[in-house]
Design an enzyme around this catalytic site. Structure first.
Site, PDB file in Angstrom:
ATOM      1  N   ASP A   7     -14.338   6.795  -0.172  1.00  0.00           N
ATOM      2  CA  ASP A   7     -14.145   6.431  -1.589  1.00  0.00           C
ATOM      3  C   ASP A   7     -14.997   7.304  -2.515  1.00  0.00           C
ATOM      4  OD1 ASP A   7     -12.264   4.436  -1.245  1.00  0.00           O
ATOM      5  OD2 ASP A   7     -13.743   2.830  -1.109  1.00  0.00           O
ATOM      6  N   ALA A  36     -16.864   0.123  -3.119  1.00  0.00           N
ATOM      7  CA  ALA A  36     -16.452   1.368  -3.762  1.00  0.00           C
ATOM      8  C   ALA A  36     -17.607   1.941  -4.583  1.00  0.00           C
ATOM      9  CB  ALA A  36     -15.230   1.122  -4.651  1.00  0.00           C
ATOM     10  N   GLY A  68     -21.072  -2.596 -11.312  1.00  0.00           N
ATOM     11  CA  GLY A  68     -20.717  -3.185 -10.023  1.00  0.00           C
ATOM     12  C   GLY A  68     -21.430  -2.484  -8.888  1.00  0.00           C
ATOM     13  N   TYR A 117      -6.301   1.479 -11.083  1.00  0.00           N
ATOM     14  CA  TYR A 117      -5.171   2.365 -11.433  1.00  0.00           C
ATOM     15  C   TYR A 117      -3.940   1.576 -11.837  1.00  0.00           C
ATOM     16  CZ  TYR A 117      -4.481   1.464  -6.457  1.00  0.00           C
ATOM     17  OH  TYR A 117      -4.365   0.849  -5.233  1.00  0.00           O
ATOM     18  N   SER A 125       0.815  -1.226   0.000  1.00  0.00           N
ATOM     19  CA  SER A 125       0.000   0.000   0.000  1.00  0.00           C
ATOM     20  C   SER A 125       0.847   1.275   0.000  1.00  0.00           C
ATOM     21  CB  SER A 125      -0.912   0.001   1.231  1.00  0.00           C
ATOM     22  OG  SER A 125      -1.566   1.238   1.314  1.00  0.00           O
ATOM     23  N   GLY A 172     -20.256  -3.173  -5.466  1.00  0.00           N
ATOM     24  CA  GLY A 172     -19.424  -3.466  -4.294  1.00  0.00           C
ATOM     25  C   GLY A 172     -19.239  -2.208  -3.454  1.00  0.00           C
ATOM     26  N   THR A 179      -9.189  -1.893   4.733  1.00  0.00           N
ATOM     27  CA  THR A 179      -9.309  -2.409   3.373  1.00  0.00           C
ATOM     28  C   THR A 179      -9.685  -3.893   3.401  1.00  0.00           C
ATOM     29  OG1 THR A 179      -8.222  -2.453   1.221  1.00  0.00           O
ATOM     30  CG2 THR A 179      -6.802  -2.885   3.115  1.00  0.00           C
ATOM     31  N   LYS A 188     -13.333  -4.978   5.292  1.00  0.00           N
ATOM     32  CA  LYS A 188     -14.279  -3.868   5.105  1.00  0.00           C
ATOM     33  C   LYS A 188     -15.707  -4.184   5.562  1.00  0.00           C
ATOM     34  CE  LYS A 188     -12.513  -0.812   1.547  1.00  0.00           C
ATOM     35  NZ  LYS A 188     -12.745  -0.230   0.226  1.00  0.00           N
TER      36      LYS A 188
HETATM   37  P1  NAP Z   1     -15.967  -5.391  -4.116  1.00  0.00           P
HETATM   38  O1  NAP Z   1     -16.626  -4.844  -2.909  1.00  0.00           O
HETATM   39  O2  NAP Z   1     -15.411  -6.775  -4.086  1.00  0.00           O
HETATM   40  O3  NAP Z   1     -17.011  -5.282  -5.337  1.00  0.00           O
HETATM   41  C1  NAP Z   1     -16.704  -5.745  -6.612  1.00  0.00           C
HETATM   42  C2  NAP Z   1     -17.913  -5.608  -7.527  1.00  0.00           C
HETATM   43  O4  NAP Z   1     -17.531  -6.035  -8.814  1.00  0.00           O
HETATM   44  C3  NAP Z   1     -19.117  -6.473  -7.099  1.00  0.00           C
HETATM   45  O5  NAP Z   1     -20.309  -5.824  -7.458  1.00  0.00           O
HETATM   46  C4  NAP Z   1     -18.907  -7.724  -7.955  1.00  0.00           C
HETATM   47  O6  NAP Z   1     -20.101  -8.418  -8.244  1.00  0.00           O
HETATM   48  C5  NAP Z   1     -18.398  -7.081  -9.242  1.00  0.00           C
HETATM   49  N1  NAP Z   1     -17.649  -8.028 -10.067  1.00  0.00           N
HETATM   50  C6  NAP Z   1     -16.544  -8.725  -9.720  1.00  0.00           C
HETATM   51  N2  NAP Z   1     -16.130  -9.480 -10.757  1.00  0.00           N
HETATM   52  C7  NAP Z   1     -17.010  -9.256 -11.775  1.00  0.00           C
HETATM   53  C8  NAP Z   1     -17.126  -9.748 -13.092  1.00  0.00           C
HETATM   54  N3  NAP Z   1     -16.266 -10.629 -13.589  1.00  0.00           N
HETATM   55  N4  NAP Z   1     -18.157  -9.310 -13.854  1.00  0.00           N
HETATM   56  C9  NAP Z   1     -19.037  -8.415 -13.363  1.00  0.00           C
HETATM   57  N5  NAP Z   1     -18.980  -7.903 -12.116  1.00  0.00           N
HETATM   58  C10 NAP Z   1     -17.974  -8.323 -11.331  1.00  0.00           C
HETATM   59  O7  NAP Z   1     -14.744  -4.454  -4.554  1.00  0.00           O
HETATM   60  P2  NAP Z   1     -14.559  -2.875  -4.340  1.00  0.00           P
HETATM   61  O8  NAP Z   1     -13.797  -2.634  -3.088  1.00  0.00           O
HETATM   62  O9  NAP Z   1     -15.872  -2.200  -4.530  1.00  0.00           O
HETATM   63  O10 NAP Z   1     -13.551  -2.523  -5.545  1.00  0.00           O
HETATM   64  C11 NAP Z   1     -13.998  -2.536  -6.883  1.00  0.00           C
HETATM   65  C12 NAP Z   1     -12.875  -2.040  -7.802  1.00  0.00           C
HETATM   66  O11 NAP Z   1     -12.536  -0.704  -7.469  1.00  0.00           O
HETATM   67  C13 NAP Z   1     -11.579  -2.838  -7.662  1.00  0.00           C
HETATM   68  O12 NAP Z   1     -10.978  -2.918  -8.920  1.00  0.00           O
HETATM   69  C14 NAP Z   1     -10.741  -1.984  -6.733  1.00  0.00           C
HETATM   70  O13 NAP Z   1      -9.361  -2.168  -6.929  1.00  0.00           O
HETATM   71  C15 NAP Z   1     -11.160  -0.584  -7.179  1.00  0.00           C
HETATM   72  N6  NAP Z   1     -11.003   0.419  -6.118  1.00  0.00           N
HETATM   73  C16 NAP Z   1     -10.224   1.504  -6.417  1.00  0.00           C
HETATM   74  C17 NAP Z   1     -10.077   2.494  -5.465  1.00  0.00           C
HETATM   75  C18 NAP Z   1      -9.226   3.697  -5.796  1.00  0.00           C
HETATM   76  O14 NAP Z   1      -8.903   4.463  -4.871  1.00  0.00           O
HETATM   77  N7  NAP Z   1      -8.884   3.927  -7.042  1.00  0.00           N
HETATM   78  C19 NAP Z   1     -10.713   2.393  -4.198  1.00  0.00           C
HETATM   79  C20 NAP Z   1     -11.504   1.271  -3.954  1.00  0.00           C
HETATM   80  C21 NAP Z   1     -11.645   0.277  -4.937  1.00  0.00           C
HETATM   81  P3  NAP Z   1     -20.674  -9.597  -7.277  1.00  0.00           P
HETATM   82  O15 NAP Z   1     -21.295  -8.873  -6.109  1.00  0.00           O
HETATM   83  O16 NAP Z   1     -21.616 -10.294  -8.161  1.00  0.00           O
HETATM   84  O17 NAP Z   1     -19.483 -10.412  -6.850  1.00  0.00           O
END
Ligand code: NAP
Length: 285
Positions: free
Chosen positions: A109, A137, A133, A232, A22, A135, A69, A73
């Site tokens: 976020d 974020a 999505g 990113y 991180s 999730g 994280t 979470k």
């Molecule tokens: P999360 O809580 O695990 O949520 C992931 C979401 O993506 C869920 O809705 C999941 O659906 C969906 N998903 C996963 N694989 C998929 C696929 N193959 N096809 C369609 N949908 C799919 O994760 P998160 O923390 O929200 O993070 C999501 C993304 O944002 C990640 O790439 C993370 O690295 C990025 N992020 C970036 C920042 C930043 O500061 N830039 C901050 C936070 C997160 P299901 O519920 O059906 O599993």
């Protein structure tokens, strides 16, 4: 110069696993140093099996605050006394703040994402948003965009019949903002129509991070679209490469990472993170 390792220093943490990669300790410790704040931020590797060990850190007098994280979470909530509005409505938190003897949960976020849009001269007010999505974020962003006056928010998910959020998620946001929220199936005719009607498209799934996939067919993109990917690394996902090829404005998740950290920093210290210095040191390619 501030001695960040002295015993009277306030302590801030990142909890999760893995956390060794991180950038958060570097950005926060640099900010403490620049602003002369006697504090230290460290990453503590904790997974679900030893989640109770967070109490060693968060109940101490020298606790300044923490980021949380994956994979904690969703489970850290049992140690939190109350939630701010965005955290309550989005059912997620990434920041813990000690307030008046209690621990408050926040999610930064969404605000960090919107700050990163503003920093790129993009306003969400009156914009139709399509987000892929639902999730943590995504939910934080949905709540923030609704409060910022988005015209509508459409959420595309891979299985509309199997959502991992309470059914009242959308209606709670709609009743506290005037923003209509719709949940639709990814990869459907409805989704293709939603792409056409959207101003801002956001990928909030991990698709594109370790594969060369993309959830939006390039043929539906048009130059008026603003396309954002929260990913990113890599800095250009297939979605963003397609957006660039179609003449769209596009943005990856790097600025969001910076600004969500800056939002947490402000909650703990009451001060603005020295964004320019942090950006110059850690966020230039
Ligand atoms: P999360 O809580 O695990 O949520 C992931 C979401 O993506 C869920 O809705 C999941 O659906 C969906 N998903 C996963 N694989 C998929 C696929 N193959 N096809 C369609 N949908 C799919 O994760 P998160 O923390 O929200 O993070 C999501 C993304 O944002 C990640 O790439 C993370 O690295 C990025 N992020 C970036 C920042 C930043 O500061 N830039 C901050 C936070 C997160 P299901 O519920 O059906 O599993």
């Amino acid at each position: 110069m501030t001695d960040n390792n002295n015993s009277s220093a306030k302590k801030a943490f990142l909890f999760g696993s893995p956390v060794s990669h991180s950038i958060s300790p570097a950005m926060h410790n640099l900010s403490f140093k620049i602003l002369g704040i006697n504090a230290n931020y460290s990453a503590i590797d904790i997974d679900l099996d030893n989640i109770d060990s967070v109490t060693k850190y968060i109940r101490n007098d020298d606790f300044m605050g923490a980021n949380v994280t994956m994979p904690l979470k969703n489970d850290i909530g049992k140690y939190i006394d109350r939630y701010d509005t965005s955290s309550r409505l989005s059912y997620c938190l990434n920041t813990i703040v000690p307030e008046n003897g209690e621990l408050a949960g926040y999610t930064t976020d969404g605000a960090g994402f919107v700050d990163s849009l503003y920093n790129n001269d993009i306003d969400v007010k009156n914009r139709s948003i399509l987000i892929l999505g639902i999730g943590g974020a995504a939910r934080s962003i949905i709540v923030k965009c609704a409060f910022e006056g988005a015209k509508s928010i459409t959420i595309a998910v891979r299985n509309v019949n199997k959502l991992r959020v309470p059914s009242e998620f959308s209606t709670n946001i709609e009743s506290e903002t005037s923003c209509p929220i719709k949940i639709i199936q990814l990869d459907s005719d409805i989704m293709n129509a939603a792409i056409d009607e959207s101003d801002i498209i956001i990928n909030a799934t991990p698709v594109g991070m370790t594969d060369n996939n993309c959830l939006i067919d390039k043929k539906y993109l048009k130059p008026s679209h603003i396309v954002c990917d929260l990913i990113y690394k890599p800095s250009m996902t297939k979605l963003l490469l397609n957006a660039k090829a179609c003449g769209c404005k596009y943005m990856n998740g790097k600025d969001m990472l910076l600004y969500q950290g800056a939002r947490s920093f402000k909650l703990w210290t009451g001060k603005d993170m020295p964004i320019d210095e942090v950006k110059k040191m850690y966020f230039t390619d």
